[in-house]
Scaffold this active site. Structure first.
Site, PDB file in Angstrom:
ATOM      1  N   ALA A  82       0.987  -1.397   0.214  1.00 42.13           N
ATOM      2  CA  ALA A  82      -0.180  -0.379  -0.361  1.00 42.13           C
ATOM      3  C   ALA A  82       0.769   0.910   0.202  1.00 42.13           C
ATOM      4  CB  ALA A  82      -0.790   0.245   1.116  1.00 42.13           C
ATOM      5  N   HIS A 109       0.014 -10.615 -20.507  1.00 43.01           N
ATOM      6  CA  HIS A 109      -0.357  -8.961 -20.401  1.00 43.01           C
ATOM      7  C   HIS A 109       0.686  -9.124 -20.430  1.00 43.01           C
ATOM      8  CE1 HIS A 109      -0.768  -5.304 -18.832  1.00 43.01           C
ATOM      9  NE2 HIS A 109       0.192  -5.274 -17.491  1.00 43.01           N
TER      10      HIS A 109
END
Length: 317
Positions: free
Chosen positions: A9, A178
């Protein structure tokens, strides 16, 4: 109501994702987890986000920690932790370095939050999804990666601009890695419900240029501003909202497949999947011959990298 935990985070994507996810009405609790030594930064993020909640009128209980075990009782755990891609660096160059982080993280999450859904953002995301699936001990539907969801949205935007229509009128998908070997599904692309090949102006569509732009979009953003933030952050929030809202939408994410795509499988890779509160479920699809060939090549590449990373991880442990 749900508890969402964001691992990593203190990074740019993790911080912005916290802000976008806080707008989801199903989220009651959010835990931000960062590395030991980053407590001050995490505390500052919580204060800053709390101010935005006050201005917006949002009520989400926000907390932070440097202990993975505190993620217990989470409904969704989003992993953005890892070493970011540098300019000129291929996503697969990061594979082993980030795999060590993801393997340890997944083991801890598997013990502390056995009922959670684990959402991988860390690159190379297809390989990291496989690593997380193995080391968490979770069922396949509990683990998925961002995959080609953002790539599909990038292509959707380019098509909408070309045809001068609202982006909501365009439906398209990119499957596979991806990365470089991604495969656009032109056979599944529609505009206003009309198959794109049935539109006379499709013959002039710069399809290869568009796919080239999608393939290099992340690299271009990293080169120009250092990291991708807003695109991934919004894409993450879309997937979280879809799951927590039990929406059963079909989106293109990295998921473990067995034989859903022409019998090709035993790999984690970007495919259309149905998302709901129970997890992620790949949808069986039929493709045109050239799309099957491209997808098989993409699977071959990811399966090889995944096997190499898994072998090195076992040797290192």
């Amino acid at each position: 109501m749900a508890k969402v935990t964001i691992l990593g985070a203190t990074g740019n994507v993790g911080t912005f994702a916290a802000h976008t996810i806080s707008e989801i009405p199903y989220v009651s609790d959010m835990l931000l987890v960062g590395r030991p030594g980053r407590e001050d930064f995490l505390a500052g993020c919580c204060r800053d986000l709390s101010d935005s909640f006050a201005a917006r009128g949002t009520h989400v209980r926000l907390s932070y920690s440097t202990r993975l075990a505190d993620a217990e009782n989470s409904d969704i755990i989003i992993c953005t932790a890892g070493v970011p891609r540098r300019p000129g660096q291929d996503r697969n160059d990061l594979a082993f370095e980030n795999a060590k982080i993801i393997a340890e993280t997944a083991e801890t999450v598997g013990r502390s939050s056995p009922d959670a859904i684990l959402f991988l953002v860390t690159n190379p995301v297809d390989v990291m999804t496989a690593v997380a699936l193995k080391y968490s001990g979770f069922q396949p539907q509990q683990v998925f990666g961002l995959g080609t969801h953002l790539d599909s949205m990038r292509l959707k935007s380019l098509i909408a601009r070309y045809f001068r229509v609202h982006v909501s009128e365009v439906h398209t998908r990119i499957i596979g890695e991806h990365g470089e070997s991604m495969v656009p599904l032109w056979s599944a692309t529609t505009i206003g419900g009309i198959q794109i090949h049935n539109l006379p102006t499709f013959s002039g569509l710069p399809a290869q240029d568009m796919i080239g732009t999608v393939r290099t979009s992340g690299e271009a953003i990293i080169r120009d501003k250092g990291s991708t933030v807003y695109g991934p952050g919004e894409a993450i929030a879309t997937l979280v909202r879809t799951i927590l809202g039990d929406e059963n939408r079909i989106l293109t994410v990295s998921s473990y497949i067995t034989s859903e795509v022409h019998g090709i499988g035993d790999v984690c890779i970007g495919v259309p999947a149905r998302l709901n509160r129970n997890g992620v479920f790949p949808v069986p699809i039929s493709l045109k011959e050239d799309e099957v060939t491209g997808f098989a090549e993409s699977v071959k590449k990811i399966r090889k990298v995944t096997a190499e990373v898994m072998e090195r991880l076992e040797e290192a442990r």
